[in-house]
Enzyme design. Structure first.
Site, short mmCIF file in Angstrom:
data_model
loop_
_atom_site.label_atom_id
_atom_site.label_comp_id
_atom_site.label_asym_id
_atom_site.label_seq_id
_atom_site.Cartn_x
_atom_site.Cartn_y
_atom_site.Cartn_z
N LYS A 26 15.54 17.61 -20.44
CA LYS A 26 15.30 17.25 -19.04
C LYS A 26 13.84 17.48 -18.65
O LYS A 26 13.20 16.63 -18.04
CB LYS A 26 16.22 18.08 -18.13
CG LYS A 26 15.95 17.91 -16.63
CD LYS A 26 16.09 16.45 -16.20
CE LYS A 26 15.66 16.23 -14.75
NZ LYS A 26 16.61 16.75 -13.77
N CYS A 85 11.89 16.90 -8.14
CA CYS A 85 11.97 17.06 -9.60
C CYS A 85 10.62 17.14 -10.28
O CYS A 85 10.30 18.15 -10.92
CB CYS A 85 12.79 15.91 -10.20
SG CYS A 85 14.54 15.95 -9.75
N LYS A 128 8.20 20.24 -9.59
CA LYS A 128 8.82 21.50 -10.02
C LYS A 128 9.01 21.55 -11.53
O LYS A 128 8.76 22.58 -12.16
CB LYS A 128 10.17 21.63 -9.31
CG LYS A 128 11.01 22.84 -9.70
CD LYS A 128 12.22 22.98 -8.80
CE LYS A 128 13.20 21.85 -8.96
NZ LYS A 128 13.91 21.86 -10.26
#
Length: 438
Positions: free
Chosen positions: A206, A262, A265
């Site tokens: 991710k 997203c 961070k």
């Protein structure tokens, strides 16, 4: 299948609703009693296209429920998704207090075999920490911890969830793998893969994906800035690059930087993880530095045009959300632009189709919020476009010109054709293209 989703933020609510849409029985848990009451009454607390339709249908048909009682959800569930906040600390690290706190609570509540899934974006090694927190009070035969990172794009999150490019699942347990495969099988009937791997690799996937996309954005913003100096057109460069099958067309549009919940961070967190392993991830350091500069690009252009004197000027701002089709303003470039303009003594008249209430909660009456994009132009000395909402793409240029004090546009999203702007009689300054109407 019986599912609990802990946390009803953006990821948790989309996850719970979409699982219910495929026939599962879902209970969503949140500690905010007022929010839970509103959701029980049919109110969707976030703006996301198509979510309201699925939310209403599945709640009405009894597959989607909401509670503040964690034990109730645990007793119901065979799979528990942790969709909790992981806010960045001052050093860029992801704060895991919410996830680990809930994991400790679950350790004293689970009484039957349960798969506990980290759905939040978490650093490498979090799965082991969640396992340890559960194991403080719970026999290890009663649970497995799985990593299942989300790849949802705000604005199209429902479609992304129901028709994913891929599903990534990190687990070393055959039992958990079989359960997760059964859960996700209805979502990949077209043949897109469910990719199983170890937990640490799933956690890394991710961060690697989002950081790579952020890198593409920052690279194109640097190319755009160079194009302005060198006299090239970034749109032509983008098309030339994107036609190369090794590169592809996506995430090559220049602008005023990335924002949202997203990318900022996750890039920070991956850089922090690299530092913990004594690795100097220099590309990520550059990506963050480029983005910090780029989100002030429009403010820089405005100050250059007005001779560094914005005091008493009125600037119309089109777009407040970090991207279109969402009301999310986290790390939105518009906020940095507003701060810079207010600090320079300018007045701001703003419009956004969805995000104004969220911005109003921050600025109050420091800026003027308008009913539509044309009202924002009234009496303004220039227009700054920061978010590429569709409603801004084909405006009435004659009306714009008559509303503005001066026909001046600074476009952070390259919405308009240069020749058309010359014909319409505007001074038009965009990103990575020549200034026209000088």
């Amino acid at each position: 299948m019986k599912i609990a989703v802990v946390g009803t933020g953006y990821v948790g609510l989309v996850t719970g609703t979409c699982f219910a849409e495929t026939g599962n029985e879902v209970i969503c848990v949140d500690i905010d009693a007022d929010k839970v009451a509103r959701m029980r009454n049919g109110e969707v607390p976030i703006y996301e296209p198509d979510l309201d339709v699925l939310f209403e249908r599945n709640q009405r048909q009894g597959r989607l429920q909401f509670t503040t009682n964690l034990q109730e959800a645990v007793d119901h569930a065979e799979i528990i998704f942790l969709a909790l906040p992981t806010p960045p600390g001052e050093d860029g690290s992801a704060d895991l207090k919410y996830i680990l706190g809930v994991a400790k609570e679950l350790g004293g509540m689970i009484s039957h075999y349960t798969v506990v899934v980290d759905k939040s974006t978490v650093p490498v090694g979090t799965g082991e920490r969640v396992h340890a927190a559960l194991a403080e009070k719970l026999d290890e035969s009663l649970f497995d911890v799985v990593s299942n990172p989300e790849f949802l794009r705000e604005g199209v999150a429902v479609d992304d969830f129901l028709k994913p490019d891929r599903v990534v699942i990190g687990t070393n347990s055959d039992r958990a793998q079989e359960i997760m495969h059964r859960l996700y099988e209805p979502f990949v009937r077209s043949g897109n893969p469910i990719i199983f791997m170890d937990v640490r690799s799933a956690e890394m996937t991710k961060y690697a994906a989002n950081s790579y996309l952020a890198t593409r954005i920052s690279f194109m913003n640097e190319i755009a800035n160079l194009c302005e100096i060198a006299g090239a057109d970034v749109d032509a460069v983008r098309r030339g690059m994107g036609s190369d099958s090794r590169i592809g067309k996506r995430f090559l549009f220049p602008g005023v930087g990335y924002g949202g919940s997203c990318f900022p961070k996750d890039v920070q967190a991956l850089a922090h993880t690299a530092g913990q392993h004594d690795y100097d991830f220099r590309i990520l350091t550059s990506v963050m530095a480029v983005n910090d500069r780029q989100r002030l690009r429009i403010a820089d252009k405005l100050e250059a045009y007005f001779g560094d004197d914005l005091k008493g000027k009125t600037i119309a701002l089109w777009g407040l959300a970090f991207k279109p089709n969402t009301d999310d303003i986290r790390e939105a470039p518009a906020l940095y632009t507003i701060d810079r303009l207010l600090g320079a003594g300018a007045q701001v008249r703003a419009f956004d189709p969805e995000a104004m209430d969220n911005v109003k909660a921050i600025y109050g009456d420091k800026i003027t919020f308008c009913e539509d994009q044309y009202e924002a132009l009234e009496g303004a000395d220039a227009l700054a476009i920061v978010t590429e909402w569709s409603v801004f793409r084909t405006p009435n240029f004659d009306r714009m010109k008559s509303s503005l004090n001066h026909p001046v546009i600074f476009d952070g999203r390259n919405l308009y054709d240069l020749r058309r702007m010359v014909e319409a009689g505007f001074y038009y300054d965009s990103i990575g293209r020549q200034v026209v109407g000088e």
